[in-house]
Write an enzyme that holds these catalytic residues in place. Structure first.
Site, mmCIF file in Angstrom:
data_model
loop_
_atom_site.group_PDB
_atom_site.id
_atom_site.type_symbol
_atom_site.label_atom_id
_atom_site.label_comp_id
_atom_site.label_asym_id
_atom_site.label_seq_id
_atom_site.Cartn_x
_atom_site.Cartn_y
_atom_site.Cartn_z
ATOM 1 N N GLU A 1 0.494 -1.644 0.652
ATOM 2 C CA GLU A 1 -0.185 0.210 0.062
ATOM 3 C C GLU A 1 0.473 1.353 0.196
ATOM 4 O OE1 GLU A 1 -1.522 3.150 0.898
ATOM 5 O OE2 GLU A 1 -1.528 2.673 2.213
ATOM 6 N N CYS B 1 -2.983 8.693 3.467
ATOM 7 C CA CYS B 1 -2.593 8.094 2.255
ATOM 8 C C CYS B 1 -4.264 7.928 1.177
ATOM 9 C CB CYS B 1 -2.502 6.590 2.093
ATOM 10 S SG CYS B 1 -3.455 5.679 3.022
#
Length: 598
Positions: free
Chosen positions: A311, A345
């Site tokens: 990720e 994020c």
């Protein structure tokens, strides 16, 4: 004669039936949950909060420069509060041998843990969940002290998301990991075919610093429920808080008679992370971080062919069409950009606004951003909207992106530089920033800022929005705001990303049934949801006979040694035609050939 009874009579049977079925379902779920909670009760655990995280802690020992590393001792980590600059203590970076020892302890504990039932695993997760709920303010204080964020940002990003993950896993995890029955096809109709989900053993996770509590405990929840042990490499930038979080997890395990060694935390620099990836006992790596480091993780993991989930951040867009509900948009966009000082994020890093709304949107954002108040959420209380950033080293990079944009024609309407807090001059604050008239040729549209910068771009249509959105190499999350559902779906399907929210921001992660992850340089693989939980398992294909008397037997015509190759080929060819042929005539012919050769 009219009556309420006659009005509802045509609907009474289906309504009553539906209510009865629903009531029965809720009764079964409630009964099973109640019985399990009675047989496997959760327990209260007590983990004292560090004194440094109390609101009245005021020790005046400040850093001399904004760095966690020591020139005298490369393994020494200086822990300090980014909001105030106060030193919280010191930690030692774990050496490769210490990482391997941690993995061995988790490995030894996992051999017993793998024999536990799902009910026993749920019991531990319920204890953790109740601890989180009862101590959520303390957990937020610890996360805030170590990362500089506000308590409110911690409540939303650390606690709420963790409880959502715990509750989903408790309620749905077993169903996701039960053996999955599969179709056998025509020839194997006498077989039972299944996929079994078995623990990998010991898994590893290397997590980022922006959400120290949630990022460290999130991988633990999935790993231990799937029957694994886990070694988490927590970030050196938030090394102070990780020991408190680990104590809570281990206390929950030990309260129910399980070994606390099942979960291991190590912290340190690149050497520590590399040692974890290279460790032969580690069977899977989850990495949360930047794309450049993700590439190095992949390269290192390839030595042992260790599977990885990456990720790697994003450059998420919010697309605001001309029919969007602006009473919703203004507040949602503000939160999506400035939550956690922009260190998210899935934070919105590009706001694409339709030309009809553009000027009014820019004006509203300028007004709101100028009124944001910066400071220490723990020590300056109610007068703070946004906290500090974890790393002051990122300021130069952010300013270089802003300068490039301004040089190429963007308008800097607010912020754009570090903020000197008069009470805490050692704090890491960056002013909430607004850039308007940004275009895709500017560096700030292609690089992840990871800071409190709102970038506004003008679009003319849905097609234009998709073109601009897809110009980034990142592809994590996105948001589309429109009053027309079909338009929202059309845009969502055209976006190159792993997640889309229509008329909202980031809520896909509160829907823990959904997988989380991206495409492009945002990484691959998924955590959360069924997909994430199953990634913690080895998928084993399994068959067995449905009936004891019906077994696979080798016909003499193909039994070794083969007596007549031509007949054997004719026989096997007939099997293929009979089982999978499209012509009925040919299939009937094949039956006679099989009968003759059998």
């Amino acid at each position: 004669m009219f009556s309420l009874t006659s009005m509802f009579l045509p609907f009474s049977f289906p309504v009553v039936t539906s209510l009865a079925v629903a009531a029965l379902g809720y009764y079964i779920v409630f009964k099973s949950y109640f019985l399990e909670s009675y047989r496997y009760p959760s327990k209260d655990i007590d983990v004292p909060i560090p004194k440094e995280c109390e609101s009245d802690w005021q020790e005046d020992n400040f850093i001399s420069e904004p760095s966690i590393s020591s020139k005298e001792d490369p393994r020494k980590i200086t822990c300090y509060d980014p909001a105030t600059g106060r030193i919280l203590g010191y930690k030692s970076a774990a050496s490769p041998s210490e990482v391997n020892l941690a993995a061995k302890k988790a490995y030894d504990a996992q051999r017993q843990w793998s024999k536990t039932t799902f009910a026993e695993r749920r019991q531990v997760l319920r204890t953790i969940c109740e601890f989180v709920i009862k101590n959520q303010t303390d957990l937020c204080k610890v996360a805030a002290r170590d990362s500089g964020k506000t308590v409110l940002d911690a409540m939303l990003g650390e606690v709420l998301t963790t409880i959502a993950k715990l509750r989903w896993t408790i309620e749905n995890g077993e169903q996701a990991l039960k053996p999955s029955r599969r179709s056998t096809g025509f020839l194997m109709m006498y077989k039972l075919a299944m996929v079994l989900y078995q623990p990998r053993g010991v898994v590893g996770a290397i997590v980022s610093w922006n959400y120290p509590f949630h990022n460290s405990i999130g991988p633990v929840i999935s790993a231990i429920f799937a029957g694994n042990g886990i070694v988490v490499k927590t970030s050196e930038n938030v090394a102070f808080s990780s020991s408190y979080f680990l104590k809570a997890i281990r206390a929950a395990l030990e309260a129910h008679g399980h070994s606390g060694d099942l979960v291991q935390f190590v912290t340190g620099y690149a050497e520590t992370g590399s040692a974890l990836v290279e460790c032969p006992l580690i069977s899977h790596i989850t990495f949360i971080g930047s794309a450049p480091v993700g590439r190095k993780i992949m390269e290192t993991a390839s030595k042992n062919l260790t599977p990885v989930t990456l990720e790697l951040g994003g450059k998420d867009v919010a697309i605001i069409m001309d029919d969007a509900d602006m009473s919703q948009c203004y507040s949602v966009i503000m939160r999506s950009v400035f939550q956690n000082a922009g260190q998210n994020c899935i934070g919105i890093e590009r706001v694409l606004v339709h030309e009809k709304l553009y000027d009014s949107f820019v004006s509203e954002m300028e007004s709101r951003i100028e009124n944001l108040r910066l400071g220490s959420g723990l020590e300056q209380g109610n007068g703070v909207d946004m906290g500090a950033m974890v790393m002051a080293q990122s300021f130069k990079f952010i300013q270089s992106l802003i300068k490039d944009a301004v040089d190429k024609g963007a308008r800097l309407l607010a912020g754009g530089k570090p903020y000197n807090n008069p009470k805490y001059p050692k704090g890491h604050y960056f002013m909430p920033t607004l850039l308007a008239d940004v275009t895709p040729d500017m560096e700030i549209t292609r690089n992840e800022v990871f800071g409190p910068v709102m970038v506004i771009m003008k679009i003319t249509s849905a097609a234009d929005a998709v073109r601009v959105a897809n110009s980034s190499p990142f592809g994590l999350g996105s948001s589309v705001f429109t009053s027309e559902p079909s338009t929202g779906r059309q845009i969502a399907l055209a976006l190159k990303c792993g997640m889309v929210n229509n008329n909202d921001f980031g809520v896909n992660y509160l829907c823990q049934s959904l997988p989380f992850g991206g495409v492009g340089i945002s990484g691959y693989g998924r955590f959360a949801g069924i997909e994430g939980l199953r990634s913690m398992c080895v998928e084993k294909s399994y068959t067995e006979d449905l009936f004891r008397s019906v077994k696979t037997k080798i016909p003499p015509v193909v039994d070794y040694p083969i007596k007549d190759i031509s007949n054997a080929i004719d026989f096997t060819s007939s099997i293929n035609t009979f089982a999978y042929g499209s012509s009925l005539v040919e299939r009937v012919k094949a039956v006679f050939t099989l009968a003759k050769n059998a």
